[in-house]
Design a protein around this motif. Structure first.
Motif, PDB file in Angstrom:
ATOM      1  N   VAL A  49       0.805  -1.221   0.000  1.00  0.00           N
ATOM      2  CA  VAL A  49       0.000   0.000   0.000  1.00  0.00           C
ATOM      3  C   VAL A  49       0.839   1.271   0.000  1.00  0.00           C
ATOM      4  CG1 VAL A  49      -1.941  -1.135   1.108  1.00  0.00           C
ATOM      5  CG2 VAL A  49      -0.198  -0.018   2.529  1.00  0.00           C
ATOM      6  N   GLY A  50       2.127   1.165   0.353  1.00  0.00           N
ATOM      7  CA  GLY A  50       2.984   2.337   0.360  1.00  0.00           C
ATOM      8  C   GLY A  50       2.653   3.303   1.487  1.00  0.00           C
ATOM      9  N   MET A  51       3.381   4.443   1.504  1.00  0.00           N
ATOM     10  CA  MET A  51       3.211   5.426   2.575  1.00  0.00           C
ATOM     11  C   MET A  51       3.394   6.833   2.031  1.00  0.00           C
ATOM     12  SD  MET A  51       5.617   3.686   5.469  1.00  0.00           S
ATOM     13  CE  MET A  51       6.879   3.305   4.253  1.00  0.00           C
ATOM     14  N   PRO A  80       5.037  10.671   2.476  1.00  0.00           N
ATOM     15  CA  PRO A  80       6.324  11.140   3.002  1.00  0.00           C
ATOM     16  C   PRO A  80       6.279  11.440   4.492  1.00  0.00           C
ATOM     17  CG  PRO A  80       5.855  12.187   0.899  1.00  0.00           C
ATOM     18  CD  PRO A  80       4.611  11.443   1.294  1.00  0.00           C
ATOM     19  N   ASP A  81       5.150  11.927   4.980  1.00  0.00           N
ATOM     20  CA  ASP A  81       5.024  12.259   6.400  1.00  0.00           C
ATOM     21  C   ASP A  81       5.156  11.015   7.280  1.00  0.00           C
ATOM     22  OD1 ASP A  81       4.347  14.147   8.597  1.00  0.00           O
ATOM     23  OD2 ASP A  81       2.552  12.882   8.746  1.00  0.00           O
ATOM     24  N   ILE A  82       4.507   9.946   6.860  1.00  0.00           N
ATOM     25  CA  ILE A  82       4.602   8.695   7.623  1.00  0.00           C
ATOM     26  C   ILE A  82       6.008   8.132   7.538  1.00  0.00           C
ATOM     27  CG2 ILE A  82       3.825   6.285   7.693  1.00  0.00           C
ATOM     28  CD1 ILE A  82       1.070   7.218   6.895  1.00  0.00           C
ATOM     29  N   CYS A  83       6.614   8.199   6.362  1.00  0.00           N
ATOM     30  CA  CYS A  83       7.984   7.705   6.164  1.00  0.00           C
ATOM     31  C   CYS A  83       8.954   8.350   7.153  1.00  0.00           C
ATOM     32  CB  CYS A  83       8.441   8.000   4.739  1.00  0.00           C
ATOM     33  SG  CYS A  83       8.549   6.533   3.698  1.00  0.00           S
ATOM     34  N   ASP A  84       8.784   9.655   7.344  1.00  0.00           N
ATOM     35  CA  ASP A  84       9.702  10.405   8.203  1.00  0.00           C
ATOM     36  C   ASP A  84       9.596  10.012   9.667  1.00  0.00           C
ATOM     37  OD1 ASP A  84      10.650  11.765   6.020  1.00  0.00           O
ATOM     38  OD2 ASP A  84       9.357  13.527   6.319  1.00  0.00           O
ATOM     39  N   LYS A  85       8.462   9.435  10.063  1.00  0.00           N
ATOM     40  CA  LYS A  85       8.219   9.152  11.478  1.00  0.00           C
ATOM     41  C   LYS A  85       8.296   7.667  11.824  1.00  0.00           C
ATOM     42  CE  LYS A  85       5.098  13.134  11.870  1.00  0.00           C
ATOM     43  NZ  LYS A  85       3.696  13.559  12.127  1.00  0.00           N
ATOM     44  N   LEU A  86       8.577   6.827  10.845  1.00  0.00           N
ATOM     45  CA  LEU A  86       8.502   5.379  11.038  1.00  0.00           C
ATOM     46  C   LEU A  86       9.356   4.853  12.175  1.00  0.00           C
ATOM     47  CD1 LEU A  86       8.535   3.798   7.476  1.00  0.00           C
ATOM     48  CD2 LEU A  86       6.687   3.720   9.146  1.00  0.00           C
ATOM     49  N   PHE A  87      10.575   5.377  12.318  1.00  0.00           N
ATOM     50  CA  PHE A  87      11.552   4.770  13.212  1.00  0.00           C
ATOM     51  C   PHE A  87      11.670   5.505  14.555  1.00  0.00           C
ATOM     52  CE2 PHE A  87      12.855   3.965   8.806  1.00  0.00           C
ATOM     53  CZ  PHE A  87      12.869   2.581   8.809  1.00  0.00           C
ATOM     54  N   CYS A  88      10.692   6.352  14.885  1.00  0.00           N
ATOM     55  CA  CYS A  88      10.750   7.133  16.136  1.00  0.00           C
ATOM     56  C   CYS A  88      10.018   6.395  17.251  1.00  0.00           C
ATOM     57  CB  CYS A  88      10.123   8.507  15.934  1.00  0.00           C
ATOM     58  SG  CYS A  88      10.945   9.511  14.686  1.00  0.00           S
ATOM     59  N   VAL A  89      10.703   6.138  18.338  1.00  0.00           N
ATOM     60  CA  VAL A  89      10.117   5.370  19.440  1.00  0.00           C
ATOM     61  C   VAL A  89       9.005   6.128  20.138  1.00  0.00           C
ATOM     62  CG1 VAL A  89      11.727   6.181  21.212  1.00  0.00           C
ATOM     63  CG2 VAL A  89      10.675   3.919  21.440  1.00  0.00           C
ATOM     64  N   ASN A  90       9.055   7.448  20.121  1.00  0.00           N
ATOM     65  CA  ASN A  90       8.056   8.240  20.837  1.00  0.00           C
ATOM     66  C   ASN A  90       6.877   8.634  19.964  1.00  0.00           C
ATOM     67  OD1 ASN A  90       9.559   8.250  23.242  1.00  0.00           O
ATOM     68  ND2 ASN A  90      10.818   9.929  22.503  1.00  0.00           N
ATOM     69  N   THR A  91       6.841   8.131  18.740  1.00  0.00           N
ATOM     70  CA  THR A  91       5.736   8.438  17.830  1.00  0.00           C
ATOM     71  C   THR A  91       4.901   7.189  17.621  1.00  0.00           C
ATOM     72  OG1 THR A  91       7.118  10.048  16.662  1.00  0.00           O
ATOM     73  CG2 THR A  91       5.115   9.304  15.558  1.00  0.00           C
ATOM     74  N   ALA A 112      13.592   4.293   4.675  1.00  0.00           N
ATOM     75  CA  ALA A 112      12.513   3.765   3.844  1.00  0.00           C
ATOM     76  C   ALA A 112      12.273   4.696   2.666  1.00  0.00           C
ATOM     77  CB  ALA A 112      11.237   3.604   4.653  1.00  0.00           C
ATOM     78  N   GLU A 113      11.982   4.103   1.517  1.00  0.00           N
ATOM     79  CA  GLU A 113      11.586   4.840   0.320  1.00  0.00           C
ATOM     80  C   GLU A 113      10.241   4.269  -0.113  1.00  0.00           C
ATOM     81  OE1 GLU A 113      14.743   4.081  -2.398  1.00  0.00           O
ATOM     82  OE2 GLU A 113      16.252   5.172  -1.226  1.00  0.00           O
ATOM     83  N   SER A 114       9.252   5.143  -0.296  1.00  0.00           N
ATOM     84  CA  SER A 114       7.908   4.626  -0.546  1.00  0.00           C
ATOM     85  C   SER A 114       7.088   5.569  -1.415  1.00  0.00           C
ATOM     86  CB  SER A 114       7.195   4.404   0.793  1.00  0.00           C
ATOM     87  OG  SER A 114       5.934   3.803   0.601  1.00  0.00           O
ATOM     88  N   THR A 115       6.156   4.975  -2.155  1.00  0.00           N
ATOM     89  CA  THR A 115       5.175   5.727  -2.931  1.00  0.00           C
ATOM     90  C   THR A 115       3.793   5.203  -2.566  1.00  0.00           C
ATOM     91  OG1 THR A 115       6.727   5.993  -4.774  1.00  0.00           O
ATOM     92  CG2 THR A 115       4.392   6.368  -5.238  1.00  0.00           C
ATOM     93  N   LEU A 116       2.912   6.088  -2.196  1.00  0.00           N
ATOM     94  CA  LEU A 116       1.572   5.692  -1.770  1.00  0.00           C
ATOM     95  C   LEU A 116       0.876   4.885  -2.854  1.00  0.00           C
ATOM     96  CD1 LEU A 116      -0.204   6.106   0.728  1.00  0.00           C
ATOM     97  CD2 LEU A 116      -1.243   8.067  -0.427  1.00  0.00           C
ATOM     98  N   ASP A 117       0.319   3.744  -2.450  1.00  0.00           N
ATOM     99  CA  ASP A 117      -0.414   2.823  -3.328  1.00  0.00           C
ATOM    100  C   ASP A 117       0.473   2.050  -4.300  1.00  0.00           C
ATOM    101  OD1 ASP A 117      -2.893   3.576  -2.239  1.00  0.00           O
ATOM    102  OD2 ASP A 117      -3.035   5.281  -3.607  1.00  0.00           O
ATOM    103  N   LYS A 118       1.799   2.195  -4.185  1.00  0.00           N
ATOM    104  CA  LYS A 118       2.688   1.486  -5.110  1.00  0.00           C
ATOM    105  C   LYS A 118       3.709   0.588  -4.411  1.00  0.00           C
ATOM    106  CE  LYS A 118       2.341   4.653  -9.022  1.00  0.00           C
ATOM    107  NZ  LYS A 118       3.095   5.491 -10.010  1.00  0.00           N
ATOM    108  N   GLY A 119       3.902   0.767  -3.115  1.00  0.00           N
ATOM    109  CA  GLY A 119       4.832  -0.109  -2.416  1.00  0.00           C
ATOM    110  C   GLY A 119       5.943   0.645  -1.702  1.00  0.00           C
ATOM    111  N   SER A 120       6.787  -0.120  -1.027  1.00  0.00           N
ATOM    112  CA  SER A 120       7.853   0.463  -0.211  1.00  0.00           C
ATOM    113  C   SER A 120       9.137  -0.337  -0.333  1.00  0.00           C
ATOM    114  CB  SER A 120       7.437   0.501   1.263  1.00  0.00           C
ATOM    115  OG  SER A 120       6.234   1.208   1.456  1.00  0.00           O
ATOM    116  N   ASP A 121      10.256   0.363  -0.201  1.00  0.00           N
ATOM    117  CA  ASP A 121      11.574  -0.257  -0.100  1.00  0.00           C
ATOM    118  C   ASP A 121      12.164   0.121   1.245  1.00  0.00           C
ATOM    119  OD1 ASP A 121      11.325  -1.223  -2.656  1.00  0.00           O
ATOM    120  OD2 ASP A 121      12.609   0.301  -3.576  1.00  0.00           O
TER     121      ASP A 121
END
Length: 240
Positions: free
Chosen positions: A163-165, A167-178, A211-220
């Motif tokens: 489903v992809g993500m 950019p806003d979600i990508c930026d916050k993926l690895f934050c423990v407090n988010t 992470a590199e991602s495009t909404l509705d196209k997938g993620s790397d």
């Protein structure tokens, strides 16, 4: 540090309690279907129980590893690691969950890659990334794992057509407090904690993750680690 502890307690209270409640409910439903001699329904409930159990065990394992890392108790032994073997073993363990969504796992072995690192920690990182991709890939999709190396580093990519993500979600993926918990394509629930653990482990091995991602196209999801890491990392990560 207090915020991190609160986050951990929240995960334990919600994300471990919830699946056990689901297992209890599914077990009751399974019992009823057995009494009705409804084989098809029974098989469906068994599959759901198995998937919930596997996901819960993964989360528990992550929590235990994270807890050990915070207190400096995580055993780290630098050794020669056959990357192809680690990836193949990890995908084999992930096949059961992928099969429930008819998702194909692919890994084309590259030339032999050896790193001086810790195979258990590398396996934990890859397992969590693959598990995350399974969660956000639609039934019938595919996940590909690719490994490459240069003179100093190994790079591992876990690529999905899910489903992809944004950019806003990508930026916050690895934050423990988010709180980045999202519902998967088969209504899977999670805490996002596995990605936080990946970041922590990758950085302590001397690498980077993103992470590199495009909404509705997938993620790397990509991470790097040094080919030679003979320094014992400090896993006591007390924060102010």
């Amino acid at each position: 540090m207090l915020a991190t502890k609160d986050r951990l307690l929240s995960i334990i209270a919600h994300d471990l309690r919830s699946p056990f409640n689901n297992i209890t409910l599914l077990s009751d439903l399974l019992g009823d279907s057995v009494k009705r001699n409804d084989v098809g329904q029974s098989e469906e409930y068994l599959e759901l129980i198995n998937k919930t159990t596997q996901n819960t065990l993964t989360l528990l394992d992550n929590l235990l590893n994270w807890s050990k890392s915070q207190t400096g108790q995580l055993d780290f032994k630098s050794e020669k690691v056959d990357v192809n073997k680690v990836v193949s073993q990890t995908l084999e363990l992930s096949k059961a969950i992928a099969r429930t969504k008819n998702i194909e796992l692919n890994y084309v072995e590259s030339d032999t890659i050896q790193v001086c690192s810790n195979h258990k920690i590398i396996k934990t990182i890859i397992r969590n990334l693959v598990s995350n991709s399974i969660k956000f890939t639609k039934p019938g999709g595919s996940i590909n794992v690719l490994t490459t190396q240069n003179k100093t580093h190994l790079e591992v990519t876990v690529s999905d057509n899910g489903v992809g993500m944004s950019p806003d979600i990508c930026d916050k993926l690895f934050c423990v407090n988010t709180n980045m918990a999202r519902v998967g394509t088969a209504s899977e629930k999670g805490s996002g904690f596995g990605l936080v653990l990946c970041k922590e482990f990758v950085e302590k091995l001397g690498g980077e993750i993103w992470a590199e991602s495009t909404l509705d196209k997938g993620s790397d999801f990509k991470f790097t680690i040094p080919l030679n890491n003979n320094t014992k990392p400090n896993f006591n990560l007390a924060r102010n």
